[in-house]
Scaffold this motif. Structure first.
Motif, PDB file in Angstrom:
ATOM      1  N   LEU A   1      86.138  62.833  57.651  1.00 27.54           N
ATOM      2  CA  LEU A   1      87.363  63.623  57.603  1.00 27.54           C
ATOM      3  C   LEU A   1      87.370  64.716  58.665  1.00 27.54           C
ATOM      4  O   LEU A   1      88.384  64.961  59.313  1.00 27.54           O
ATOM      5  CB  LEU A   1      87.553  64.233  56.211  1.00 27.54           C
ATOM      6  N   ARG A   2      86.224  65.367  58.847  1.00 27.50           N
ATOM      7  CA  ARG A   2      86.135  66.387  59.893  1.00 27.50           C
ATOM      8  C   ARG A   2      86.344  65.776  61.275  1.00 27.50           C
ATOM      9  O   ARG A   2      87.027  66.349  62.121  1.00 27.50           O
ATOM     10  CB  ARG A   2      84.760  67.075  59.843  1.00 27.50           C
ATOM     11  N   LEU A   3      85.768  64.615  61.505  1.00 25.25           N
ATOM     12  CA  LEU A   3      85.910  63.928  62.789  1.00 25.25           C
ATOM     13  C   LEU A   3      87.365  63.538  63.039  1.00 25.25           C
ATOM     14  O   LEU A   3      87.887  63.717  64.140  1.00 25.25           O
ATOM     15  CB  LEU A   3      85.005  62.690  62.837  1.00 25.25           C
ATOM     16  N   VAL A   4      88.030  63.037  62.015  1.00 24.35           N
ATOM     17  CA  VAL A   4      89.438  62.654  62.162  1.00 24.35           C
ATOM     18  C   VAL A   4      90.300  63.879  62.436  1.00 24.35           C
ATOM     19  O   VAL A   4      91.169  63.846  63.307  1.00 24.35           O
ATOM     20  CB  VAL A   4      89.920  61.898  60.899  1.00 24.35           C
ATOM     21  N   ARG A   5      90.061  64.964  61.718  1.00 24.10           N
ATOM     22  CA  ARG A   5      90.825  66.193  61.947  1.00 24.10           C
ATOM     23  C   ARG A   5      90.574  66.747  63.345  1.00 24.10           C
ATOM     24  O   ARG A   5      91.504  67.159  64.038  1.00 24.10           O
ATOM     25  CB  ARG A   5      90.453  67.242  60.900  1.00 24.10           C
ATOM     26  N   TRP A   6      89.351  66.759  63.780  1.00 27.15           N
ATOM     27  CA  TRP A   6      89.013  67.269  65.105  1.00 27.15           C
ATOM     28  C   TRP A   6      89.643  66.390  66.184  1.00 27.15           C
ATOM     29  O   TRP A   6      90.230  66.897  67.134  1.00 27.15           O
ATOM     30  CB  TRP A   6      87.488  67.313  65.257  1.00 27.15           C
ATOM     31  N   THR A   7      89.547  65.086  66.016  1.00 28.62           N
ATOM     32  CA  THR A   7      90.115  64.168  67.004  1.00 28.62           C
ATOM     33  C   THR A   7      91.627  64.309  67.065  1.00 28.62           C
ATOM     34  O   THR A   7      92.211  64.334  68.154  1.00 28.62           O
ATOM     35  CB  THR A   7      89.738  62.709  66.656  1.00 28.62           C
ATOM     36  N   SER A   8      92.270  64.402  65.913  1.00 28.52           N
ATOM     37  CA  SER A   8      93.726  64.544  65.915  1.00 28.52           C
ATOM     38  C   SER A   8      94.148  65.867  66.544  1.00 28.52           C
ATOM     39  O   SER A   8      95.153  65.938  67.244  1.00 28.52           O
ATOM     40  CB  SER A   8      94.289  64.405  64.501  1.00 28.52           C
ATOM     41  N   THR A   9      93.371  66.928  66.336  1.00 25.08           N
ATOM     42  CA  THR A   9      93.675  68.210  66.958  1.00 25.08           C
ATOM     43  C   THR A   9      93.539  68.130  68.472  1.00 25.08           C
ATOM     44  O   THR A   9      94.390  68.630  69.214  1.00 25.08           O
ATOM     45  CB  THR A   9      92.747  69.311  66.410  1.00 25.08           C
ATOM     46  N   VAL A  10      92.486  67.489  68.949  1.00 20.99           N
ATOM     47  CA  VAL A  10      92.282  67.345  70.393  1.00 20.99           C
ATOM     48  C   VAL A  10      93.403  66.504  71.007  1.00 20.99           C
ATOM     49  O   VAL A  10      93.952  66.850  72.063  1.00 20.99           O
ATOM     50  CB  VAL A  10      90.889  66.729  70.686  1.00 20.99           C
ATOM     51  N   VAL A  11      93.774  65.422  70.347  1.00 22.22           N
ATOM     52  CA  VAL A  11      94.855  64.572  70.862  1.00 22.22           C
ATOM     53  C   VAL A  11      96.170  65.344  70.884  1.00 22.22           C
ATOM     54  O   VAL A  11      96.925  65.272  71.854  1.00 22.22           O
ATOM     55  CB  VAL A  11      94.977  63.283  70.015  1.00 22.22           C
ATOM     56  N   TYR A  12      96.433  66.111  69.836  1.00 19.67           N
ATOM     57  CA  TYR A  12      97.659  66.915  69.793  1.00 19.67           C
ATOM     58  C   TYR A  12      97.681  67.930  70.928  1.00 19.67           C
ATOM     59  O   TYR A  12      98.702  68.084  71.603  1.00 19.67           O
ATOM     60  CB  TYR A  12      97.778  67.618  68.443  1.00 19.67           C
ATOM     61  N   LEU A  13      96.598  68.632  71.139  1.00 19.59           N
ATOM     62  CA  LEU A  13      96.543  69.619  72.222  1.00 19.59           C
ATOM     63  C   LEU A  13      96.696  68.960  73.588  1.00 19.59           C
ATOM     64  O   LEU A  13      97.379  69.488  74.477  1.00 19.59           O
ATOM     65  CB  LEU A  13      95.242  70.412  72.147  1.00 19.59           C
ATOM     66  N   PHE A  14      96.088  67.798  73.774  1.00 20.34           N
ATOM     67  CA  PHE A  14      96.222  67.073  75.036  1.00 20.34           C
ATOM     68  C   PHE A  14      97.671  66.660  75.272  1.00 20.34           C
ATOM     69  O   PHE A  14      98.195  66.826  76.376  1.00 20.34           O
ATOM     70  CB  PHE A  14      95.309  65.842  75.028  1.00 20.34           C
ATOM     71  N   LEU A  15      98.324  66.141  74.246  1.00 22.38           N
ATOM     72  CA  LEU A  15      99.721  65.727  74.397  1.00 22.38           C
ATOM     73  C   LEU A  15     100.638  66.920  74.645  1.00 22.38           C
ATOM     74  O   LEU A  15     101.584  66.834  75.429  1.00 22.38           O
ATOM     75  CB  LEU A  15     100.174  64.944  73.166  1.00 22.38           C
ATOM     76  N   ALA A  16     100.362  68.038  73.995  1.00 24.67           N
ATOM     77  CA  ALA A  16     101.165  69.247  74.219  1.00 24.67           C
ATOM     78  C   ALA A  16     100.993  69.732  75.656  1.00 24.67           C
ATOM     79  O   ALA A  16     101.961  70.146  76.303  1.00 24.67           O
ATOM     80  CB  ALA A  16     100.765  70.330  73.233  1.00 24.67           C
TER      81      ALA A  16
END
Length: 113
Positions: free
Chosen positions: A13-28
């Motif tokens: 769960l931590r890995l998924v949350r971290w990955t989704s945060t990184v992807v969101y920041l990259f897309l932004a």
């Protein structure tokens, strides 16, 4: 009642949350980088669309002429055959030709091309 997750599920769960945060920041960041020249892109698209109007209106006039010729032939055939709905057919074909010409002229004058 809350159940406790095993340690490996917490890590997933931590890995998924971290990955989704990184992807969101990259897309932004990518969106911000591409959005800087929005006015120039809109102006370029506007000029390209305006350059197609003359060709499009000429095409609509040509289609109107072809429809007019086909309609005239159909009305002439019905008239020679002595059918009673000749006036209705003639008005529908003539109306479609007038519609195409009016639409092309109104679009050209509306967009100021």
């Amino acid at each position: 009642m809350k159940t406790k997750l095993p340690n490996y599920r917490k890590g997933i769960l931590r890995l998924v949350r971290w990955t989704s945060t990184v992807v969101y920041l990259f897309l932004a960041y990518q969106q911000a980088a591409f959005a800087q020249d929005g006015n120039a892109g809109i102006n370029q698209a506007t000029s390209q669309v305006k350059s197609y109007f003359d060709t499009g209106t000429n095409l609509m006039y040509a289609i109107g002429a072809i429809i007019g010729l086909v309609g005239a032939i159909k009305v002439y055939k019905k008239w020679n055959d002595g059918e009673h709905d000749t006036g209705k057919v003639a008005s529908s074909w003539f109306g479609s030709c007038i519609f195409l010409v009016v639409v092309a002229t109104v679009l050209k004058s509306f967009f100021g091309v």
